[in-house]
Scaffold this active site. Structure first.
Site, PDB file in Angstrom:
ATOM      1  N   ARG A 269       4.279 -15.921   7.284  1.00 12.95           N
ATOM      2  CA  ARG A 269       5.649 -15.601   6.882  1.00 12.95           C
ATOM      3  C   ARG A 269       6.507 -15.360   8.116  1.00 12.95           C
ATOM      4  NH1 ARG A 269       4.616 -11.556   1.671  1.00 12.95           N
ATOM      5  NH2 ARG A 269       3.352 -13.050   0.506  1.00 12.95           N
ATOM      6  N   ARG A 284       4.236  -5.478   8.936  1.00 11.71           N
ATOM      7  CA  ARG A 284       5.045  -6.665   8.654  1.00 11.71           C
ATOM      8  C   ARG A 284       4.836  -7.660   9.793  1.00 11.71           C
ATOM      9  NH1 ARG A 284       9.551  -7.016   5.182  1.00 11.71           N
ATOM     10  NH2 ARG A 284       9.598  -4.744   5.038  1.00 11.71           N
ATOM     11  N   GLU A 356       3.806  -0.769  -0.152  1.00  8.74           N
ATOM     12  CA  GLU A 356       3.159  -1.746  -1.020  1.00  8.74           C
ATOM     13  C   GLU A 356       1.854  -2.289  -0.427  1.00  8.74           C
ATOM     14  OE1 GLU A 356       3.545  -6.408  -2.030  1.00  8.74           O
ATOM     15  OE2 GLU A 356       5.446  -5.346  -1.707  1.00  8.74           O
ATOM     16  N   SER A 359       0.689  -6.538  -5.309  1.00  6.90           N
ATOM     17  CA  SER A 359       1.671  -6.920  -6.324  1.00  6.90           C
ATOM     18  C   SER A 359       0.963  -7.802  -7.335  1.00  6.90           C
ATOM     19  CB  SER A 359       2.830  -7.714  -5.720  1.00  6.90           C
ATOM     20  OG  SER A 359       3.699  -6.888  -4.994  1.00  6.90           O
ATOM     21  N   ARG A 396      -2.893  -5.790   5.440  1.00  3.03           N
ATOM     22  CA  ARG A 396      -2.088  -4.555   5.454  1.00  3.03           C
ATOM     23  C   ARG A 396      -2.867  -3.342   4.959  1.00  3.03           C
ATOM     24  NH1 ARG A 396       3.873  -3.894   2.697  1.00  3.03           N
ATOM     25  NH2 ARG A 396       4.429  -5.486   4.235  1.00  3.03           N
TER      26      ARG A 396
END
Length: 430
Positions: A269, A284, A356, A359, A396
């Site tokens: 990403r 991130r 988070e 998800s 993460r």
């Protein structure tokens, strides 16, 4: 259908809902904070396309009838009929060009709309989620806790400096037991997934544009995706993308229940638009590894399957032994393909907040419609499938693991479920 292929036929099924309940779609757009006028633009494009198809079909029928007349015509009648045939042929070509243009405009208008938000999902933006449950208590330290990067460096697990030297900002090396921690997390996820009936997949991480577009990632999040222009391929940010494309253009047999896949892949990403945010450590980053659950099922089974995915995520978090909360994500914070999303957020002590980790999204028929994935109902008629996805483990997670299990002497306790993979119960400073 004016010469439309299978994907065009599938799109018509979705448009029927739009025509019958446009206010529902407008309300969904408003709940997301997106433009409800896009609904009217799509209705106009739909009407224009239907008119173009009807006109082209009418002219083609007239041309076919004229052909039969020519075959039966007398020598005196034939020249006039042939002249008329040439005029009609030119009109058919114009009508088919208009039909093609109308189809293209319809496709653009339809792809501009996000999935219809499910009833019960909260409206609003990132901060308007509904808290469903809090599990576990935040650890109480009698010392000043270190953040995950300080721990990772002192324990010889993470090397950001050399990651930046080799690849640039937001890249890193996982070293020694750091690499084993990640592999352990992912392997535990694999074991849990296969025990629950998932087929393990290691998918390609480069996909064609039509697959990336079909999953809905080339909309509002397109700037986050790496593209290889020379090859016209995209690097995936989740194995959801190749798994969604796996059955594109197919009719599935769902008579025995949902098809469940778990993809292990590296993910990429660009994190465009997040400059200056979470620049420290591995929260991130541009590259990470993940095990992602992906499901094809009948639409009527999707809600129950969504709850199952959430349950499997919770089991993994329980194995990690970290406090977390479950939230119902607000409509404005959903991806364009999701109709409903539940996040599990772990407590991060040094940030004094939840972040988070997982998800799980119910994408209803949105992706399958774009990718033409269908199944046969009890009458043997093809219907659009539903798709769902959910994170089972990712890089993460190391953040929450290190921070919540740190001890006063700078060491970190390894959760019992990971000890067989890591080979140590305690990670000590190098």
């Amino acid at each position: 259908m004016g010469g439309l292929g299978p994907i065009g036929l599938v799109l018509m099924i979705d448009l029927r809902f739009l025509r019958e309940q446009p206010d529902v779609v407008r309300a969904s757009q408003r709940a997301r904070g997106e433009d409800p006028a896009l609904v009217d633009a799509l209705l106009e494009a739909d009407a224009a396309r239907r008119a173009a198809v009807a006109n082209a079909d009418s002219l083609r029928a007239e041309q076919k009838a004229l052909g039969r007349k020519v075959g039966k015509a007398s020598p005196d009648e034939r020249p006039n009929l042939l002249a008329h045939g040439q005029e009609l042929s030119a009109k058919v070509k114009e009508a088919e060009a208009a039909e093609h243009a109308a189809n293209a405009e319809l496709d653009v208008a339809q792809r501009a709309l996000s999935n219809v938000v499910q009833d019960g999902a909260p409206a609003g933006g990132e901060d308007d989620f509904i808290l469903l449950e809090t599990v576990g208590s935040a650890p109480e330290f009698d010392f000043a806790p270190k953040d995950h990067l300080e721990l990772g460096e002192s324990l010889g697990l993470i090397d950001m400096e050399r990651g930046a030297k080799v690849s640039g900002a937001r890249f890193y090396f996982l070293t020694g037991y750091g690499a084993l921690l990640q592999l352990g997390l992912l392997q535990l996820a694999v074991q849990r997934a296969t025990a629950n009936g998932f087929t393990m997949m290691i998918p390609p991480v480069l996909v064609r544009p039509e697959v990336m577009a079909g999953t809905g990632f080339l909309g509002q999040h397109a700037a986050e995706i790496y593209r290889l222009e020379e090859d016209d391929l995209y690097l995936v940010g989740t194995s959801e993308v190749p798994l969604a494309g796996y059955h594109s253009g197919e009719i599935l047999d769902l008579s025995a229940g949902p098809k469940r896949y778990a993809g292990w892949s590296s993910c990429f990403r660009r994190e465009a638009g997040s400059y200056g945010k979470d620049t420290r450590g591995i929260i991130r980053v541009h590259q990470f590894d993940k095990v992602e659950m992906f499901v094809y099922c009948k639409p009527e089974d999707a809600d129950a399957e969504h709850r199952r995915l959430l349950g499997w995520e919770r089991e993994m978090l329980a194995a990690l032994e970290v406090p977390y909360r479950v939230i119902d994500v607000a409509a404005g914070d959903l991806g364009s393909s999701a109709a409903r999303k539940f996040d599990c957020e772990a407590w991060v002590p040094t940030q004094q907040t939840y972040r988070e980790l997982t998800s799980t999204s119910n994408c209803t028929t949105f992706q399958a419609r774009r990718l033409s994935v269908r199944y046969r109902d009890e009458n043997g008629k093809p219907q659009i499938a539903a798709t769902l996805n959910g994170t089972l483990a990712t890089t993460r997670w190391i953040v929450a693991l290190l921070e919540n299990h740190q001890r006063a002497d700078g060491s970190v306790r390894v959760p019992e479920a990971l000890v067989p993979f890591v080979g140590k119960e305690i990670l000590e400073p190098v």
